[in-house]
Design a protein around this motif. Structure first.
Motif, PDB file in Angstrom:
ATOM      1  N   GLU A 197     -78.099 -91.668  -4.444  1.00 14.98           N
ATOM      2  CA  GLU A 197     -79.161 -92.566  -4.009  1.00 14.98           C
ATOM      3  C   GLU A 197     -79.789 -91.938  -2.779  1.00 14.98           C
ATOM      4  N   VAL A 198     -81.064 -91.635  -2.863  1.00 15.97           N
ATOM      5  CA  VAL A 198     -81.681 -90.811  -1.826  1.00 15.97           C
ATOM      6  C   VAL A 198     -82.794 -91.539  -1.086  1.00 15.97           C
ATOM      7  N   ASP A 199     -82.721 -91.495   0.243  1.00 16.22           N
ATOM      8  CA  ASP A 199     -83.841 -91.953   1.068  1.00 16.22           C
ATOM      9  C   ASP A 199     -84.487 -90.733   1.714  1.00 16.22           C
ATOM     10  N   VAL A 200     -85.798 -90.614   1.540  1.00 15.73           N
ATOM     11  CA  VAL A 200     -86.509 -89.466   2.078  1.00 15.73           C
ATOM     12  C   VAL A 200     -87.246 -89.860   3.357  1.00 15.73           C
ATOM     13  N   HIS A 201     -86.896 -89.190   4.431  1.00 19.47           N
ATOM     14  CA  HIS A 201     -87.525 -89.491   5.720  1.00 19.47           C
ATOM     15  C   HIS A 201     -88.491 -88.390   6.150  1.00 19.47           C
ATOM     16  N   TYR A 202     -89.519 -88.816   6.859  1.00 21.45           N
ATOM     17  CA  TYR A 202     -90.549 -87.899   7.363  1.00 21.45           C
ATOM     18  C   TYR A 202     -90.714 -88.250   8.831  1.00 21.45           C
ATOM     19  N   TYR A 203     -90.484 -87.275   9.681  1.00 25.20           N
ATOM     20  CA  TYR A 203     -90.550 -87.510  11.119  1.00 25.20           C
ATOM     21  C   TYR A 203     -91.959 -87.167  11.594  1.00 25.20           C
ATOM     22  N   VAL A 204     -92.655 -88.146  12.086  1.00 29.15           N
ATOM     23  CA  VAL A 204     -94.032 -87.928  12.529  1.00 29.15           C
ATOM     24  C   VAL A 204     -94.023 -87.565  14.016  1.00 29.15           C
ATOM     25  N   ASN A 205     -94.303 -86.298  14.301  1.00 29.51           N
ATOM     26  CA  ASN A 205     -94.283 -85.837  15.698  1.00 29.51           C
ATOM     27  C   ASN A 205     -95.598 -86.235  16.361  1.00 29.51           C
ATOM     28  N   ASP A 206     -95.667 -87.502  16.720  1.00 33.27           N
ATOM     29  CA  ASP A 206     -96.954 -88.052  17.134  1.00 33.27           C
ATOM     30  C   ASP A 206     -97.183 -88.043  18.637  1.00 33.27           C
ATOM     31  N   ALA A 225    -103.213 -80.699  11.546  1.00 34.95           N
ATOM     32  CA  ALA A 225    -104.104 -79.925  10.687  1.00 34.95           C
ATOM     33  C   ALA A 225    -103.661 -80.058   9.239  1.00 34.95           C
ATOM     34  N   SER A 226    -104.516 -79.655   8.352  1.00 36.66           N
ATOM     35  CA  SER A 226    -104.173 -79.637   6.940  1.00 36.66           C
ATOM     36  C   SER A 226    -103.039 -78.632   6.730  1.00 36.66           C
ATOM     37  N   PRO A 227    -102.039 -78.984   5.915  1.00 34.23           N
ATOM     38  CA  PRO A 227    -100.877 -78.095   5.777  1.00 34.23           C
ATOM     39  C   PRO A 227    -101.224 -76.739   5.146  1.00 34.23           C
ATOM     40  N   HIS A 228    -100.660 -75.679   5.725  1.00 35.66           N
ATOM     41  CA  HIS A 228    -100.828 -74.374   5.099  1.00 35.66           C
ATOM     42  C   HIS A 228     -99.668 -74.140   4.134  1.00 35.66           C
ATOM     43  N   VAL A 229     -99.729 -73.038   3.389  1.00 33.63           N
ATOM     44  CA  VAL A 229     -98.732 -72.855   2.334  1.00 33.63           C
ATOM     45  C   VAL A 229     -97.303 -72.731   2.872  1.00 33.63           C
ATOM     46  N   GLY A 230     -97.158 -72.265   4.105  1.00 37.06           N
ATOM     47  CA  GLY A 230     -95.831 -72.179   4.710  1.00 37.06           C
ATOM     48  C   GLY A 230     -95.210 -73.561   4.880  1.00 37.06           C
ATOM     49  N   ARG A 231     -96.021 -74.500   5.350  1.00 35.65           N
ATOM     50  CA  ARG A 231     -95.542 -75.883   5.466  1.00 35.65           C
ATOM     51  C   ARG A 231     -95.275 -76.451   4.084  1.00 35.65           C
ATOM     52  N   GLY A 232     -96.122 -76.028   3.163  1.00 31.84           N
ATOM     53  CA  GLY A 232     -95.937 -76.477   1.788  1.00 31.84           C
ATOM     54  C   GLY A 232     -94.596 -76.039   1.242  1.00 31.84           C
ATOM     55  N   ARG A 233     -94.142 -74.872   1.682  1.00 34.94           N
ATOM     56  CA  ARG A 233     -92.844 -74.387   1.224  1.00 34.94           C
ATOM     57  C   ARG A 233     -91.750 -75.384   1.586  1.00 34.94           C
ATOM     58  N   CYS A 234     -91.804 -75.885   2.786  1.00 35.64           N
ATOM     59  CA  CYS A 234     -90.808 -76.868   3.225  1.00 35.64           C
ATOM     60  C   CYS A 234     -90.876 -78.114   2.351  1.00 35.64           C
ATOM     61  N   VAL A 279     -77.659 -90.442   0.154  1.00 36.75           N
ATOM     62  CA  VAL A 279     -78.156 -89.285   0.891  1.00 36.75           C
ATOM     63  C   VAL A 279     -79.348 -89.696   1.732  1.00 36.75           C
ATOM     64  N   LEU A 280     -79.372 -89.196   2.961  1.00 35.07           N
ATOM     65  CA  LEU A 280     -80.576 -89.299   3.760  1.00 35.07           C
ATOM     66  C   LEU A 280     -81.073 -87.876   3.937  1.00 35.07           C
ATOM     67  N   ILE A 281     -82.313 -87.645   3.597  1.00 38.62           N
ATOM     68  CA  ILE A 281     -82.853 -86.300   3.770  1.00 38.62           C
ATOM     69  C   ILE A 281     -84.186 -86.382   4.495  1.00 38.62           C
ATOM     70  N   GLU A 282     -84.353 -85.485   5.457  1.00 46.56           N
ATOM     71  CA  GLU A 282     -85.626 -85.405   6.155  1.00 46.56           C
ATOM     72  C   GLU A 282     -86.235 -84.041   5.846  1.00 46.56           C
ATOM     73  N   HIS A 283     -87.484 -84.047   5.450  1.00 44.24           N
ATOM     74  CA  HIS A 283     -88.146 -82.760   5.268  1.00 44.24           C
ATOM     75  C   HIS A 283     -89.642 -82.865   5.501  1.00 44.24           C
ATOM     76  N   THR A 284     -90.277 -81.744   5.528  1.00 36.44           N
ATOM     77  CA  THR A 284     -91.709 -81.555   5.783  1.00 36.44           C
ATOM     78  C   THR A 284     -92.037 -81.827   7.259  1.00 36.44           C
ATOM     79  N   SER A 285     -92.120 -83.097   7.648  1.00 37.29           N
ATOM     80  CA  SER A 285     -92.311 -83.457   9.066  1.00 37.29           C
ATOM     81  C   SER A 285     -93.257 -82.518   9.813  1.00 37.29           C
ATOM     82  N   ILE A 286     -94.444 -82.337   9.252  1.00 37.56           N
ATOM     83  CA  ILE A 286     -95.431 -81.449   9.866  1.00 37.56           C
ATOM     84  C   ILE A 286     -96.042 -82.114  11.094  1.00 37.56           C
ATOM     85  N   ASN A 287     -96.319 -81.317  12.103  1.00 38.57           N
ATOM     86  CA  ASN A 287     -97.048 -81.888  13.235  1.00 38.57           C
ATOM     87  C   ASN A 287     -98.391 -82.398  12.753  1.00 38.57           C
ATOM     88  N   PRO A 288     -98.758 -83.590  13.165  1.00 43.84           N
ATOM     89  CA  PRO A 288    -100.019 -84.150  12.660  1.00 43.84           C
ATOM     90  C   PRO A 288    -101.212 -83.537  13.380  1.00 43.84           C
TER      91      PRO A 288
END
Length: 565
Positions: free
Chosen positions: A150-159, A124-133, A113-122
């Motif tokens: 077998e899981v790989d967790v990806h985080y997309y950095v919107n930089d 500010a400190s995350p608020h609880v809504g982002r925390g939900r993700c 499995v490849l899963i992407e989640h959270t990926s918050i825009n860099p």
RNA sequence: GCCCCGAUAGUUCAGUGGAUAGAACGAGCGCCUCCUAAGCGCUAGACACAGGUUCGAUUCCUGUUCGGGGCGCCA
């Protein structure tokens, strides 16, 4: 259900025309009716008989004595009263042998499995809504791994967004700012861009330069985004979220995959340059039926790429990893966008990822807004919850050393917030209420942890080895203990349902049920001081199995259970 | 305006076509010489509205109302 296979075989042997899918066990509404119930509607339809008649016939003619004391028809239902001893023996043996794997159905064995989640825009400190993700995604990862994927967790950095450009400009004016000040600076940056077009234009200019390959600008962006990212990850680590890969948006700006997709779109006549020189996809050529969302802009008039353009390359990269499942957790505001992107990817011959949506966490007076600075920060909630929990633990165990008390307090805090978020279906809007987020009473994560602590306390006082399930047939006469056995047996099916639904919410609600069932048992059935040796042995085994179910379930939600609390 | 979610006790949530719709918080009453009272027991309280499909609908379909999200150079 442990007995599903046996039960299905018995019925199929008697009714060869039936299919195993006709036989679905449920739990009767009241215990007096039996332990297991099979509604006969489906089977009756298949056999062209009246459900009530069929139930009566099955109860008379099929020999269930292998697993049940009795089989009775109640209207269209066939109810079984199980042989408690052998059922409980099988269950306890399984739960205790499988240990931290108890409850897993092994569905994902050999699958990736490849899963992407959270990926918050860099920014500010995350608020609880982002925390939900992050919590939804992270729990899904835990669930998948539990089921042997077998899981790989990806985080997309919107930089490299527009707002990052603005942030970079502001940061250069304030000399050196810490992560804690970022939110404030970000809010000011947006307000200023609103009021000052020249400032906004400078932001776009930075973007254009980074796209043109200006390494100096890129370095300036990296400095800011990396600092933000590390600050955000520190908060996310507090709630237990972990990632394997960090993919930077800026690496996909000039990716050759984009040109390839543009070519494919041109071939389908779906890509055109509009009157203002933008490169636009007409999704109606790709099967998009509505006027809404028909056009998707890839490039601005000056040739610079839009977010979606880079996302095309990124999505293909993820697909090329070749995982069996390609998942992505997204806010509900991305629904249309994800559909549009899916059409484009499919037009170029790439399957789109499977998306899991979550709705916003609202405040009592409306929605949160990072840009407006109207947010409840995850970090603040955690701090408050931890402080409160520490007070409580100190009251309870004044003698415990501080280190351990702090550990317990932070575990309780995480349990409170993760559980409150995860037990609610992700499609529901939730209104954040600090008071209930900080509550450790009632249907909460800490309640379940407390239940675990009570069991551990009993197990600590049991100074012998646990009885061997293979040679000992437990007995459960009391209703409270038998109900607890039946509830424990449901765990693997609950996990399976969660996987199918791509949601851990059902696990949370099941754990509450199980914890309630245990607490009733706890109050009604003494373990250590039970009358007979058999009772003591049976109950201590049940305690151990319940603890295993609770801790395994909590682990799926990313919650640890302290030894004592 | 159009599209997508949601609506269940006073409140926050369970309940993926089946038997008497479950918890918790809040309210009222009771329970610590008894394995941790972050607990337990008892009492009161709900499927937004209107049609339809079905042997059977809180669940599926349609409409209405209300809340959230979205709808060409934000990400």
């Amino acid at each position: 259900m442990i007995l599903q296979d046996t039960l299905t075989q018995l019925i199929l042997a008697h009714y060869p025309e039936a299919e195993s899918s006709d036989i679905q066990c449920t739990v009767p509404p009241t215990p007096e009716l039996g332990d297991l119930s099979i509604p006969m509607f489906l089977l009756a339809k298949r056999l062209r008989k009246a459900p009530a008649l069929l139930a009566g016939e099955a109860a008379r003619e099929i020999d269930f004595s292998q697993i049940a004391e009795s089989a009775t028809a109640a209207g269209p239902y066939l109810n079984l009263t199980l042989k408690r001893g052998s059922f409980a023996q099988q269950l306890l043996a399984q739960a205790l042998a499988k240990e931290e794997k108890w409850g897993s159905n092994g569905i994902g064995k050999g699958l990736q499995v490849l899963i992407e989640h959270t990926s918050i825009n860099p920014n500010a400190s995350p608020h609880v809504g982002r925390g939900r993700c992050a919590m939804i995604g992270d729990s899904l990862v835990r669930l998948l791994r539990f089921e042997d994927y077998e899981v790989d967790v990806h985080y997309y950095v919107n930089d490299m967004g527009r707002q990052i450009g603005l942030l970079v400009l502001m940061m250069e004016e304030v000399e050196k700012a810490s992560f804690d000040e970022i939110l404030d600076i970000y809010v000011k940056a947006n307000a200023r861009a609103e009021a000052d077009p020249e400032f906004a234009a400078r932001g776009y200019e930075l973007l254009a330069r980074i796209e043109a390959g200006d390494e100096e600008v890129r370095r300036r962006f990296f400095e800011v985004t990396e600092m933000c990212l590390q600050g955000q990850l520190a908060v996310l680590r507090r709630i237990g979220a972990r990632y394997d890969f960090f993919d930077h948006e800026s690496d996909y700006v000039n990716d050759p995959r984009i040109a390839e997709v543009e070519k494919a779109l041109e071939n389908k006549g779906a890509l055109f340059t509009d009157e203002e020189e933008r490169r636009v996809v007409d999704l109606s050529k790709l099967g998009h039926a509505l006027e809404e969302g028909r056009y998707f802009v890839l490039r601005r008039a000056n040739g610079s790429s839009m977010y979606g353009c880079r996302d095309i390359a990124y999505s293909i990269m993820k697909h090329e990893k070749g995982a069996d499942l390609n998942l992505m957790v997204l806010g509900e505001d991305h629904k249309l966008y994800a559909q549009q992107l899916a059409l484009i990817l499919e037009a170029a011959g790439y399957p789109a990822p499977e998306t899991i949506y979550y709705s916003y966490i609202l405040l009592k007076d409306g929605k949160m807004s990072t840009r407006g600075g109207k947010v409840v920060l995850l970090d603040d909630v955690l701090n408050q919850a931890t402080a409160l929990a520490l007070e409580r633990v100190t009251e309870q165990f004044p003698g415990l050393d501080e280190r351990e008390r702090v550990d317990i307090a932070s575990q309780v805090a995480v349990a409170a917030i993760r559980f409150a978020v995860l037990r609610v279906k992700s499609t529901k809007n939730v209104v954040f209420d600090m008071q209930s987020a900080l509550s450790f009473q009632g249907d909460t994560g800490p309640y379940i942890q407390y239940c675990c602590a009570r069991i551990r306390s009993i197990l600590r006082k049991w100074d012998a080895a646990l009885p061997d399930c293979d040679s000992f047939v437990p007995e459960f006469q009391e209703e409270a203990e038998w109900r607890l056995v039946l509830k424990t047996a449901e765990f693997p099916d609950v996990v399976k349902d969660a996987l199918n639904q791509r949601s851990c919410a059902g696990i949370g609600n099941y754990l509450l049920d199980l914890a309630h069932a245990f607490t009733s048992f706890y109050h009604e059935c003494p373990v250590l001081t039970a009358q007979s040796t058999e009772q003591r042995m049976s109950r201590i085994l049940l305690c151990a199995a319940v603890l295993q179910s609770l801790t395994n379930g909590l682990a799926l939600l990313g919650i640890d259970a302290p030894e004592r609390m």
